[in-house]
Motif scaffolding. Structure first.
Motif, mmCIF file in Angstrom:
data_model
loop_
_atom_site.group_PDB
_atom_site.id
_atom_site.type_symbol
_atom_site.label_atom_id
_atom_site.label_comp_id
_atom_site.label_asym_id
_atom_site.label_seq_id
_atom_site.Cartn_x
_atom_site.Cartn_y
_atom_site.Cartn_z
ATOM 1 N N ALA A 60 20.847 13.665 91.244
ATOM 2 C CA ALA A 60 21.863 14.442 90.534
ATOM 3 C C ALA A 60 22.917 13.515 89.947
ATOM 4 O O ALA A 60 23.273 12.497 90.548
ATOM 5 N N VAL A 61 23.434 13.872 88.777
ATOM 6 C CA VAL A 61 24.514 13.137 88.115
ATOM 7 C C VAL A 61 25.627 14.118 87.803
ATOM 8 O O VAL A 61 25.384 15.253 87.373
ATOM 9 N N LEU A 62 26.860 13.692 88.000
ATOM 10 C CA LEU A 62 28.031 14.515 87.727
ATOM 11 C C LEU A 62 29.194 13.612 87.354
ATOM 12 O O LEU A 62 29.107 12.387 87.525
ATOM 13 N N PRO A 63 30.286 14.169 86.840
ATOM 14 C CA PRO A 63 31.441 13.320 86.532
ATOM 15 C C PRO A 63 31.959 12.608 87.775
ATOM 16 O O PRO A 63 31.832 13.107 88.906
ATOM 17 N N GLY A 64 32.561 11.441 87.589
ATOM 18 C CA GLY A 64 33.239 10.786 88.697
ATOM 19 C C GLY A 64 34.414 11.620 89.169
ATOM 20 O O GLY A 64 34.997 12.408 88.419
ATOM 21 N N TRP A 65 34.751 11.464 90.441
ATOM 22 C CA TRP A 65 35.898 12.201 90.987
ATOM 23 C C TRP A 65 37.197 11.743 90.324
ATOM 24 O O TRP A 65 37.379 10.564 90.018
ATOM 25 N N VAL A 66 38.098 12.680 90.142
ATOM 26 C CA VAL A 66 39.439 12.417 89.615
ATOM 27 C C VAL A 66 40.411 12.723 90.749
ATOM 28 O O VAL A 66 40.694 13.881 91.048
ATOM 29 N N ASP A 67 40.872 11.678 91.420
ATOM 30 C CA ASP A 67 41.746 11.847 92.589
ATOM 31 C C ASP A 67 43.193 11.739 92.123
ATOM 32 O O ASP A 67 43.678 10.653 91.805
ATOM 33 N N THR A 68 43.891 12.868 92.106
ATOM 34 C CA THR A 68 45.215 12.910 91.485
ATOM 35 C C THR A 68 46.374 12.956 92.479
ATOM 36 O O THR A 68 47.505 13.260 92.086
#
Length: 399
Positions: A60-68
């Motif tokens: 599976a491929v998905l966007p990288g996490w955006v840790d805000t």
């Protein structure tokens, strides 16, 4: 620039739709990366030629996490405080002072080195975009040093001089310092101003003063609110149009209505709630009311010493009533909204033609495994702006 084709993708989650309710998964997919951007995506059978090919073999491929929400610029250790909390001691905001003393004693190079180590941890688990804060210096020199260190490590930096009032200074004098010389000194290195609106930290009117000073200096607004009780921070954030209000453990109907009627993102921090044995935020109620939510790690030495966004996603699914798709959206596209990076040429948190090639590959056929197999290291590779990171030791994209 050369083009790189990723093929053999069992499930491609793009987050390019406009709602977490829309199914934007592509099965049997491929994508092309060129010049740091997504140049093409679609069915693998229709993929164009490219200069190089990476076969992910049914992963599976998905966007990288955006840790805000993170606090990576610190020195010292608070394991003893954690043990005391697990033995029944109630969490309060004052523990920040012990980290302040250690951080003031550290030099800037050591602060940068520690923050970089934590960022590498995060990247190994799929994080490709990260916010961090100041807030452990709490004097002019310490906050400036922290802001410079943060700017070397993070994609977005928030100024959190209004974390707590440090010992030995008058409260009014400290607020004047935060909104005056301290703000002026850190402004070239930061993107947002933040404040801790909580008992033991700062009240609503003090936080309003800090946020308005930051806005006048050209910074975006963020706020810690309603973590330990009904502090009024959530409604203040909605009133001022903050990009996000973070924690949100204690919400009444008026708080939820305020968030649902605003563009302010409620950033939820489940790892922190586990570590402090706090009630989880009402994530399901927020979503059902129409509010925007994000998930973040809150990595810090006192209450959430983890950089693992997969852990936060799994906890949100298993403990907070979110579906897998909702939790992943909150940790990618929803999180991008919380730092003003959901749309435009520098958008993160989604995969779309022309957008940044920030993505991760899971050693699993679907994103469901992030919650189905909690605690497992599933990320085997990341691309950040089209640059591939080295795989973890003993883990690569071969079958």
């Amino acid at each position: 620039m050369t083009a790189e084709l990723l093929t053999g993708i069992a499930e491609l989650t793009t987050q390019a739709a406009e709602s977490s309710h829309d199914d934007d998964r592509l099965l049997g997919a491929a994508l092309v990366i060129e010049n740091g951007r997504i140049a093409w995506l679609g069915p693998a059978a229709e993929a164009p030629a490219a200069d190089s090919v990476v076969d992910v073999h049914g992963r599976a491929v998905l966007p990288g996490w955006v840790d805000t929400h993170s606090h990576l610029v610190f020195a010292g250790d608070r394991a003893a405080e954690f043990e005391a909390r697990m033995a029944g001691q109630r969490y309060a905001a004052g523990g920040i002072v012990s980290t302040m003393l250690a951080t003031r004693a550290a030099n800037e190079a050591d602060l940068v080195a520690n923050a970089r180590c934590l960022r590498r941890e995060a990247e190994a688990q799929g994080t490709t975009f990260l916010e961090t804060k100041t807030g452990y210096g709490l004097d002019l020199a310490g906050e400036l040093r922290s802001a410079r260190a943060a700017a070397e490590v993070a994609d977005v930096v928030s100024f959190l001089g209004a974390h707590v009032v440090p010992p030995g200074i008058d409260r009014r004098d400290y607020l004047d310092l935060v909104t005056g010389p301290m703000l002026a000194s850190v402004a070239p290195y930061v993107d947002f101003v933040d404040a801790f609106c909580e008992t033991g930290a700062f009240d609503v009117e003090e936080c309003r003063e800090v946020l308005l000073a930051g806005r006048a200096a050209g910074l975006g607004l963020r706020l810690h609110g309603n973590q330990l009780g009904f502090s009024g921070g959530v409604r203040l954030a909605a009133e001022l149009g903050c990009a996000s209000v973070d924690h949100c453990n204690h919400l009444d109907d008026a708080d939820i209505d305020a968030l649902a009627g605003s563009n302010t993102v409620a950033t939820l921090l489940p790892a922190c709630d586990l570590s402090t044995r706090a009630p989880f935020p009402p994530a399901r109620r927020l979503l059902d009311a129409g509010a925007h939510i994000a998930l973040a790690s809150n990595c810090n030495p006192g209450t959430s010493y983890t950089t693992s966004m997969p852990f936060c996603v799994a906890t949100a699914v298993l403990q907070m009533g979110l579906t897998v798709r909702e939790a992943i959206w909150a940790a990618t596209r929803g999180a991008a909204r919380a730092v003003g990076r959901e749309h435009g040429p520098d958008a993160v948190g989604s995969l779309r033609i022309g957008g940044r090639a920030d993505l991760q590959v899971l050693d699993a056929p679907s994103v469901a495994h992030l919650a189905y197999r909690p605690g497992m290291q599933l990320c085997v590779a990341t691309w950040t702006e089209g640059a591939r990171a080295r795989p973890l030791a003993n883990r690569d994209l071969s079958t």
